[in-house]
Design a protein around this motif. Structure first.
Motif, short mmCIF file in Angstrom:
data_model
loop_
_atom_site.label_atom_id
_atom_site.label_comp_id
_atom_site.label_asym_id
_atom_site.label_seq_id
_atom_site.Cartn_x
_atom_site.Cartn_y
_atom_site.Cartn_z
N UNK A 8 0.83 -1.20 0.00
CA UNK A 8 0.00 0.00 0.00
C UNK A 8 0.87 1.26 0.00
N UNK A 9 1.95 1.25 0.77
CA UNK A 9 2.87 2.39 0.78
C UNK A 9 3.53 2.54 -0.58
N UNK A 10 3.96 1.43 -1.15
CA UNK A 10 4.56 1.42 -2.48
C UNK A 10 3.58 1.98 -3.51
N UNK A 11 2.34 1.51 -3.45
CA UNK A 11 1.29 1.97 -4.35
C UNK A 11 1.10 3.49 -4.23
N UNK A 16 0.37 7.47 -6.80
CA UNK A 16 -0.43 8.62 -6.37
C UNK A 16 0.46 9.85 -6.18
N UNK A 17 1.39 9.75 -5.24
CA UNK A 17 2.22 10.91 -4.88
C UNK A 17 3.11 11.37 -6.03
N UNK A 18 3.83 10.43 -6.66
CA UNK A 18 4.77 10.81 -7.73
C UNK A 18 4.05 11.43 -8.93
N UNK A 19 2.98 10.82 -9.47
CA UNK A 19 2.30 11.46 -10.60
C UNK A 19 1.72 12.83 -10.26
N UNK A 146 -7.99 4.48 -13.11
CA UNK A 146 -7.90 5.76 -12.40
C UNK A 146 -6.44 6.21 -12.28
N UNK A 147 -5.56 5.32 -11.82
CA UNK A 147 -4.17 5.71 -11.63
C UNK A 147 -3.47 5.91 -12.97
N UNK A 148 -3.90 5.18 -14.00
CA UNK A 148 -3.33 5.41 -15.33
C UNK A 148 -3.70 6.79 -15.84
#
Length: 212
Positions: A8-11, A16-19, A146-148
């Protein structure tokens, strides 16, 4: 449980954070460095942790894949041609008609330097790491889309976000069915290159679309 927390942290950090951070104005070099670090981490995890093989084999499912893609592409080509014709007739097939060399270069660069890395990250890595966290496959594919779409937030373009979300759904379904990075990359390249070809490049931040 600890493994799930790590995932979850990796995700959150990678998807989320990087994009979202790329939508803010800060050093281009720092953005590039973060991208390379993230991509390097993903390749390491795929090879050393997940044991993913990048070998390509000819499989029976290719026939079903191409039959479906022909139908989808026909629909997409018709709708996007009508859309460009309605929005700006001068943009219709503008680049292939006016700058064939640029057109060929962009198709190649987009296919090999954009599509393949994206599919490696958002389908091969994403599915191998996070699919186990979701009981609902439909929800998982929706989250993947969504993340894409979020990965393209730096364009600050609503049309780009909508199209990449739709693309994310299609690509997620393809990868779920085939488990093939190559096939989903072919599909992604086909649709993306078509949008540029038909004249949506200016709307989607491709170069060379300075229509009169």
């Amino acid at each position: 449980m600890q493994q799930n927390r790590y995932l979850l942290v990796e995700f959150f950090l990678l998807f989320i954070l990087l994009p979202i951070s790329f939508a803010y104005d800060y050093s281009f070099y720092l953005k590039g460095a973060l991208t390379l670090i993230g991509f390097g981490y993903i390749i390491y995890i795929l090879l050393k942790v997940e044991g993913i093989s990048f070998r390509t084999t000819i499989e029976k499912k290719w026939g079903r894949f191409f039959k479906r893609i022909v139908i989808q592409f026909t629909v997409i080509a018709l709708l996007t041609t009508l859309f460009v014709w309605y929005e700006d007739k001068s943009a219709l097939f503008f680049v292939p008609k006016t700058n064939l060399l640029l057109f060929v270069i962009i198709l190649g660069v987009y296919t090999f330097l954009s599509v393949w890395p994206q599919e490696l990250i958002y389908r091969t890595f994403f599915f191998s790491r996070y699919e186990k966290l979701f009981q609902s496959k439909s929800l998982f594919i929706f989250i993947n889309a969504i993340v894409f779409s979020l990965a393209h937030i730096f364009f600050r373009n609503t049309l780009v976000l909508i199209l990449t979300f739709i693309g994310g759904i299609l690509f997620g379904i393809t990868f779920f069915r085939t488990r093939s990075t190559l096939l989903v990359s072919i599909e992604h390249a086909l649709y993306g290159n078509w949008l540029f070809t038909v004249g949506m490049g200016q709307m989607l931040a491709f170069p060379g679309m300075e229509t009169p």
